[in-house]
Scaffold this motif. Structure first.
Motif, short mmCIF file in Angstrom:
data_model
loop_
_atom_site.label_atom_id
_atom_site.label_comp_id
_atom_site.label_asym_id
_atom_site.label_seq_id
_atom_site.Cartn_x
_atom_site.Cartn_y
_atom_site.Cartn_z
N ALA A 173 0.80 -1.11 -0.03
CA ALA A 173 -0.01 -0.12 0.02
C ALA A 173 0.90 1.24 0.05
O ALA A 173 0.56 2.44 -0.68
N SER A 174 1.97 1.14 0.79
CA SER A 174 2.92 2.44 0.96
C SER A 174 3.41 2.56 -0.57
O SER A 174 3.65 3.93 -0.95
N THR A 189 2.39 1.79 -3.56
CA THR A 189 1.23 2.31 -4.41
C THR A 189 0.90 3.61 -4.26
O THR A 189 0.93 4.42 -4.99
N TYR A 190 0.88 4.02 -2.80
CA TYR A 190 0.69 5.63 -2.62
C TYR A 190 1.84 6.31 -3.07
O TYR A 190 1.25 7.48 -3.63
N CYS A 241 1.62 6.97 -6.81
CA CYS A 241 0.38 7.93 -7.26
C CYS A 241 0.71 9.25 -6.84
O CYS A 241 0.77 10.19 -7.65
N CYS A 242 1.55 9.35 -5.85
CA CYS A 242 2.13 10.78 -5.47
C CYS A 242 3.11 11.15 -6.49
O CYS A 242 3.11 12.40 -7.27
#
Length: 61
Positions: free
Chosen positions: A25-26, A28-29, A32-33
């Protein structure tokens, strides 16, 4: 029927899976950033910002 696993084994499995999920999840985040940054900044500017952030992370104690 399978024998029951000890609670300790289940807890360890849960911790491993939670850590793996949080890692994915980190990442992927972060992706996205970076994608968001790329929508309004030049590629070289994004790279420079990320390099600066990486340097700051390396210096953390």
């Amino acid at each position: 029927m399978q024998p029951k696993r000890p609670a300790r084994d289940i807890d360890q499995m849960a911790e491993r899976e939670t850590a793996a999920y949080l890692r994915r999840a980190s990442i992927t985040y972060l992706e996205c950033c970076v994608s968001l940054m790329m929508t309004h900044l030049q590629r070289e500017e994004v790279a420079a910002i990320l390099e600066k952030e990486a340097d700051m992370l390396r210096r953390l104690d």
